[in-house]
Design a protein around this motif. Sequence first.
Motif, PDB file in Angstrom:
ATOM      1  N   GLU A  13       0.825  -1.208   0.000  1.00 60.70           N
ATOM      2  CA  GLU A  13       0.000   0.000   0.000  1.00 60.70           C
ATOM      3  C   GLU A  13       0.860   1.260   0.000  1.00 60.70           C
ATOM      4  O   GLU A  13       0.572   2.217  -0.725  1.00 60.70           O
ATOM      5  CB  GLU A  13      -0.938  -0.011   1.205  1.00 60.70           C
ATOM      6  N   ARG A  14       1.932   1.261   0.788  1.00 61.13           N
ATOM      7  CA  ARG A  14       2.815   2.433   0.825  1.00 61.13           C
ATOM      8  C   ARG A  14       3.498   2.646  -0.523  1.00 61.13           C
ATOM      9  O   ARG A  14       3.609   3.772  -1.005  1.00 61.13           O
ATOM     10  CB  ARG A  14       3.878   2.269   1.918  1.00 61.13           C
ATOM     11  N   ALA A  15       3.972   1.551  -1.127  1.00 60.77           N
ATOM     12  CA  ALA A  15       4.658   1.667  -2.418  1.00 60.77           C
ATOM     13  C   ALA A  15       3.707   2.169  -3.502  1.00 60.77           C
ATOM     14  O   ALA A  15       4.064   3.047  -4.297  1.00 60.77           O
ATOM     15  CB  ALA A  15       5.259   0.324  -2.819  1.00 60.77           C
ATOM     16  N   LEU A  16       2.477   1.618  -3.541  1.00 59.66           N
ATOM     17  CA  LEU A  16       1.515   2.060  -4.544  1.00 59.66           C
ATOM     18  C   LEU A  16       1.108   3.506  -4.318  1.00 59.66           C
ATOM     19  O   LEU A  16       0.926   4.271  -5.277  1.00 59.66           O
ATOM     20  CB  LEU A  16       0.285   1.154  -4.523  1.00 59.66           C
ATOM     21  N   ALA A  17       0.963   3.882  -3.057  1.00 60.64           N
ATOM     22  CA  ALA A  17       0.608   5.269  -2.760  1.00 60.64           C
ATOM     23  C   ALA A  17       1.706   6.218  -3.214  1.00 60.64           C
ATOM     24  O   ALA A  17       1.432   7.301  -3.758  1.00 60.64           O
ATOM     25  CB  ALA A  17       0.346   5.437  -1.264  1.00 60.64           C
ATOM     26  N   ARG A  18       2.963   5.816  -3.009  1.00 61.97           N
ATOM     27  CA  ARG A  18       4.065   6.683  -3.433  1.00 61.97           C
ATOM     28  C   ARG A  18       4.134   6.753  -4.952  1.00 61.97           C
ATOM     29  O   ARG A  18       4.331   7.836  -5.524  1.00 61.97           O
ATOM     30  CB  ARG A  18       5.393   6.169  -2.878  1.00 61.97           C
ATOM     31  N   ALA A  19       3.961   5.613  -5.624  1.00 65.48           N
ATOM     32  CA  ALA A  19       3.957   5.622  -7.090  1.00 65.48           C
ATOM     33  C   ALA A  19       2.802   6.480  -7.609  1.00 65.48           C
ATOM     34  O   ALA A  19       2.966   7.235  -8.585  1.00 65.48           O
ATOM     35  CB  ALA A  19       3.842   4.196  -7.621  1.00 65.48           C
ATOM     36  N   HIS A  20       1.651   6.380  -6.977  1.00 64.91           N
ATOM     37  CA  HIS A  20       0.487   7.176  -7.377  1.00 64.91           C
ATOM     38  C   HIS A  20       0.770   8.663  -7.208  1.00 64.91           C
ATOM     39  O   HIS A  20       0.442   9.476  -8.086  1.00 64.91           O
ATOM     40  CB  HIS A  20      -0.723   6.764  -6.533  1.00 64.91           C
ATOM     41  N   GLY A  21       1.400   9.021  -6.104  1.00 69.84           N
ATOM     42  CA  GLY A  21       1.733  10.430  -5.888  1.00 69.84           C
ATOM     43  C   GLY A  21       2.721  10.962  -6.906  1.00 69.84           C
ATOM     44  O   GLY A  21       2.555  12.067  -7.440  1.00 69.84           O
ATOM     45  N   LEU A  22       3.754  10.175  -7.203  1.00 75.65           N
ATOM     46  CA  LEU A  22       4.741  10.591  -8.198  1.00 75.65           C
ATOM     47  C   LEU A  22       4.098  10.705  -9.580  1.00 75.65           C
ATOM     48  O   LEU A  22       4.374  11.651 -10.329  1.00 75.65           O
ATOM     49  CB  LEU A  22       5.895   9.590  -8.238  1.00 75.65           C
ATOM     50  N   ALA A  23       3.243   9.738  -9.909  1.00 74.32           N
ATOM     51  CA  ALA A  23       2.587   9.755 -11.220  1.00 74.32           C
ATOM     52  C   ALA A  23       1.667  10.960 -11.364  1.00 74.32           C
ATOM     53  O   ALA A  23       1.660  11.636 -12.407  1.00 74.32           O
ATOM     54  CB  ALA A  23       1.808   8.461 -11.419  1.00 74.32           C
ATOM     55  N   ASN A  24       0.885  11.231 -10.342  1.00 75.61           N
ATOM     56  CA  ASN A  24      -0.023  12.378 -10.409  1.00 75.61           C
ATOM     57  C   ASN A  24       0.740  13.688 -10.558  1.00 75.61           C
ATOM     58  O   ASN A  24       0.342  14.570 -11.332  1.00 75.61           O
ATOM     59  CB  ASN A  24      -0.903  12.424  -9.155  1.00 75.61           C
ATOM     60  N   ASP A  64      10.695   5.957  -4.882  1.00 76.86           N
ATOM     61  CA  ASP A  64      11.039   7.363  -4.689  1.00 76.86           C
ATOM     62  C   ASP A  64      12.460   7.651  -5.152  1.00 76.86           C
ATOM     63  O   ASP A  64      12.732   8.642  -5.844  1.00 76.86           O
ATOM     64  CB  ASP A  64      10.889   7.716  -3.211  1.00 76.86           C
ATOM     65  N   GLU A  65      13.380   6.764  -4.798  1.00 74.30           N
ATOM     66  CA  GLU A  65      14.788   6.967  -5.148  1.00 74.30           C
ATOM     67  C   GLU A  65      14.995   6.922  -6.663  1.00 74.30           C
ATOM     68  O   GLU A  65      15.708   7.752  -7.234  1.00 74.30           O
ATOM     69  CB  GLU A  65      15.660   5.905  -4.479  1.00 74.30           C
ATOM     70  N   TRP A  66      14.355   5.929  -7.311  1.00 79.80           N
ATOM     71  CA  TRP A  66      14.540   5.844  -8.767  1.00 79.80           C
ATOM     72  C   TRP A  66      14.056   7.122  -9.444  1.00 79.80           C
ATOM     73  O   TRP A  66      14.743   7.668 -10.319  1.00 79.80           O
ATOM     74  CB  TRP A  66      13.783   4.648  -9.362  1.00 79.80           C
ATOM     75  N   PHE A  67      12.885   7.597  -9.065  1.00 80.47           N
ATOM     76  CA  PHE A  67      12.342   8.769  -9.739  1.00 80.47           C
ATOM     77  C   PHE A  67      13.255   9.974  -9.548  1.00 80.47           C
ATOM     78  O   PHE A  67      13.520  10.721 -10.497  1.00 80.47           O
ATOM     79  CB  PHE A  67      10.937   9.081  -9.223  1.00 80.47           C
TER      80      PHE A  67
END
Length: 475
Positions: A13-24, A64-67
């Motif tokens: 859930e944390r990983a998907l939430a972070r990916a969702h935030g970066l994508a948005n 987060d680090e990759w982005f």
Amino acid sequence: MNAGRDAQAAATERALARAHGLANAFLASLAERAVSRAPSPDEMAAALDEPLPETGSDPAAVVDEWFERAERGITASPGPRFFGFVTGGVTPAALAGDWLASAIDQNAGLWASSPAAAQTELVVLRWLKELFGLPVEWAGALTSGATMANLVGLIAARQWAGRRLGFDAAAEGLAGHSPIVVVASTEIHLSAVKCLGTLGLGRKQVRKASAPGGSVDIAALATLLRDIDGPVIIVGNAAEVNSGHFDDIAALADLRDSHPGGAWLHVDGAFGLFASASPRLAHLTRGIERADSVASDAHKWLNVPYDSGFAFVRDGAILREAFAASGAYVVGSGGWDPFTHVPEMSRRFRGLAAWCALKAFGREGYRALVERCVDHAAAFARWVEATPDVELMNPAPLNIVCFRIVREGCGKAATDELNRLAVRAIQEDGRAFVTGTIWNGQAAIRAAFDNWQTTLDDVAMLQAAVKDVATSLTP
């Protein structure tokens, strides 16, 4: 309660939430961010290269680090000012469908592995045939893009030609048999040539007719065919990639029908097939319903995420024969098995993004999208013709404008170098992204319009970037 599974669920859930935030955040920035920062290979290697980690890391922190490390090398290719190559954007429905496809992680290779994926793909293929006016009974499959779609069409063509020559190309191979002849125009796309090499037909064996202005010279092609006794594969373009010109597909079908040894007509419609979705533009693809196979991209004008394409083949039996394979553990399940129509056994569920895109836009939405993009290309072409120091290289009948920067009194070599520098300068400027090409032996610049978000304001930004670069560069 299972503590281990609870911890895994929380980490997911944390990983998907972070990916969702970066994508948005990325999507929200597309209208304003630099389309490209043009980093060097050394810069990107310094940002990303490292030894294989010995231990793991928190999934959210990894994303987060990759982005953060890669961001300089992320182009705004889904955005409205990416005019390079022929690159579509991603509609909201297509993006949502693609995210869901990753989450449910279906293998779209066999009916048994995912009845939902197989049936969805069948529906998408029928919708696409309806959108383009192709015969509904044709076989087909989704692919990774037009290159693989060309491979699907051409492997069916190879199988057909082998049968005409008395052998089974898929089962026996080509060695020891009469060669299979391929004819095309000088504007055959490199992806089709690559496929011919992959299929053992030979990249250098294509017999080419001239294509003045981008469209094949039908009389020249007819002359080539008269010198061929046996079966032949004809590769046509809808449309060529430098300026969007179409072969006369109906005339190619006539040549196919009249060739004494038999012929197979394959049409590379990577982006040009979408002209069929518009009553205003459908004349450009007249006769395409008479082809034996058609290849196209979905990640161009359908505006679904990379990677996605599709192929259609008139003779489903010959297509299945070309891809025939069996194994003790692959048991028929009564439904459609997509692997019988494509090279892969295991496949990503590309059909969901395409289903969502087609459902959300509908026939009318894609007609409007195609016509709007063509109007943007026409507006830019008119600006090129009216602007000093910029020259239109060829008329723009569809969505690609081929042009160059010129200087009075500047020779060919200097003008070619000027345009190579201009492509780089426009990319580094960041307001728009274009790519270079060679047209009639001259270095040129291409701008392709096929993004659902592009507006005339974005076209104006492209014009401003080209004008500024044209003014500032010294040959």
